[in-house]
Design an enzyme around this catalytic site. Structure first.
Site, PDB file in Angstrom:
ATOM      1  N   LYS A  45       7.083  10.000 -17.646  1.00 44.04           N
ATOM      2  CA  LYS A  45       6.301   8.997 -17.216  1.00 44.04           C
ATOM      3  C   LYS A  45       7.202   7.606 -16.661  1.00 44.04           C
ATOM      4  O   LYS A  45       8.252   7.525 -17.205  1.00 44.04           O
ATOM      5  CB  LYS A  45       5.309   8.303 -18.088  1.00 44.04           C
ATOM      6  CG  LYS A  45       3.685   8.178 -17.464  1.00 44.04           C
ATOM      7  CD  LYS A  45       2.818   8.213 -18.686  1.00 44.04           C
ATOM      8  CE  LYS A  45       2.613   6.711 -18.777  1.00 44.04           C
ATOM      9  NZ  LYS A  45       1.461   6.543 -19.573  1.00 44.04           N
TER      10      LYS A  45
ATOM     11  N   LYS B 230       5.136   1.516 -33.188  1.00 43.80           N
ATOM     12  CA  LYS B 230       5.840   0.395 -33.258  1.00 43.80           C
ATOM     13  C   LYS B 230       6.551   0.258 -34.465  1.00 43.80           C
ATOM     14  O   LYS B 230       7.767  -0.373 -34.523  1.00 43.80           O
ATOM     15  CB  LYS B 230       5.055  -0.722 -32.716  1.00 43.80           C
ATOM     16  CG  LYS B 230       4.681  -0.861 -31.240  1.00 43.80           C
ATOM     17  CD  LYS B 230       4.216  -1.933 -30.605  1.00 43.80           C
ATOM     18  CE  LYS B 230       3.913  -1.889 -29.238  1.00 43.80           C
ATOM     19  NZ  LYS B 230       3.112  -3.074 -28.533  1.00 43.80           N
TER      20      LYS B 230
ATOM     21  N   LYS C 273       8.392   0.855 -17.801  1.00 39.50           N
ATOM     22  CA  LYS C 273       9.270  -0.310 -17.766  1.00 39.50           C
ATOM     23  C   LYS C 273      10.181  -0.471 -18.868  1.00 39.50           C
ATOM     24  O   LYS C 273      11.041  -1.401 -18.547  1.00 39.50           O
ATOM     25  CB  LYS C 273       8.009  -1.406 -17.619  1.00 39.50           C
ATOM     26  CG  LYS C 273       7.377  -1.777 -19.142  1.00 39.50           C
ATOM     27  CD  LYS C 273       6.365  -2.896 -18.991  1.00 39.50           C
ATOM     28  CE  LYS C 273       5.593  -3.132 -20.125  1.00 39.50           C
ATOM     29  NZ  LYS C 273       4.495  -3.867 -20.118  1.00 39.50           N
TER      30      LYS C 273
END
Ligand code: TRP
Length: 325
Positions: free
Chosen positions: A192, A110, A195
């Protein structure tokens, strides 16, 4: 057993997510004492939309209820409602090795993704997560593979606390879900389903029939025309076969037989019908709940009330052990 887990507030519930999380929680709630929450305080460690955030958090609560979380069987609340958790997070930070936080894979990822927003909250994320769990003396914590490291840290923190201040916190066990890895993007079946990718790459359990149709029809298939499971050579069809198998309960072998003389178009049509029918109860329940905001808020309020009683009991003990009034 007491089961505790947090649900990230943002993003749609796509089928990969659903299988790895809520579907499993719905099973767990039948036999266990379950505590679920929408992790709104974790959600703000990365950039977020301030104006719509509260709404998104409530929507996530609606979504998990529509997907089968039963407020009669478990506790469901919004994380920020339990102030004791943030208090415990601070107290746990005292026994958290700072170096461990910097070594966390998610932190490093992140920090790389949001170089302008490497805030201390992003670093302390696993401490808050530990507080979420340890405050209830959880036995079992179902999480995705990506959260395994955080759970190991939670166990370390609990052990260190107990060693320094005396036996107080329970060492929780992880329950790692693997299934999300198997559902691939509709557009790039070697990747994969995610979202954070464009909408046409995933199917949500709340998608309307026309949407399911559009997405499945435009899903990438492979050269050739046989419906055969071969993830290496035919990743597109293999992914669709896998989805078909999971939601129909039929084995992939049986499906290969069933579609032996059929082409991709017939197979896709059949898959569209299957998913449209399977997800109908989710869509219906979600619409019902969307029209009953007061009811949903009451569920969350009652959930928080029950959770607070448990949290407060642990906090009294923790404060005493630490020599804080
Ligand atoms: N960090 C978890 C995730 O990203 C969500 C979460 C927050 C959580 N607190 C938790 C999961 C406590 C398990 C237990 O999915």
């Amino acid at each position: 057993m007491r089961v505790v887990t947090g649900i990230r507030p943002t993003g749609p519930l796509h089928i990969g997510n659903y299988l790895a999380t809520i579907k499993q929680y719905v099973e767990l709630q039948k036999q266990n004492e379950c505590i679920f929450f929408i992790a709104d305080l974790h959600g703000i460690t990365t950039p977020y939309e301030i104006k719509s955030y509260r709404k998104e958090v409530l929507q996530k609560a609606v979504d998990v209820l529509a997907a089968g979380i039963d407020p009669e069987r478990c506790i469901l609340y919004i994380q920020s409602e339990i102030k004791e958790i943030t208090e415990l997070a601070w107290l746990l930070s005292i026994v958290t090795p700072a170096g461990d936080l910097r070594r966390m894979t998610q932190f490093k990822e992140k920090a790389k993704k949001y170089p302008k927003n490497v805030n201390a909250g992003l670093l302390n994320y696993p401490i808050l997560m530990s507080a979420d769990i340890l405050i209830y003396k959880a036995d079992l914590v179902p999480v995705g593979k990506d959260q395994k490291q955080h759970l190991e840290l939670a166990r370390t923190i609990a052990r260190r606390f107990n060693k320094r201040f005396g036996e107080t916190l329970k060492i929780p066990k992880p329950l790692i879900s693997e299934s999300s890895a198997k559902i691939m993007s509709l557009k790039n079946p070697r990747k994969k389903m995610s979202k954070s990718d464009p909408e046409d790459t995933y199917i949500s359990i709340f998608d309307e029939p026309e949407m399911i149709k559009k997405k499945v029809m435009s899903a990438v298939t492979d050269t050739g025309r046989s419906i055969k499971y071969d993830p290496r050579k035919k990743p597109g069809i293999s992914n669709l076969l896998n989805i078909y198998s999971i939601f129909s309960g039929e084995s992939i072998r049986d499906l290969e037989k069933k579609f032996k003389k059929k082409g991709y178009a017939d197979f896709k049509k059949s898959l569209i019908k299957l998913l449209t029918d399977k997800f109908e109860p989710f869509r219906r329940k979600r619409k019902e709940l969307a029209a009953r905001e007061i009811y949903v808020k009451e569920i969350l309020k009652q959930g928080a009330k029950k959770a607070r009683v448990l949290a407060e009991a642990t906090m009294e003990e923790v404060r005493k052990k630490m020599g804080i009034v």
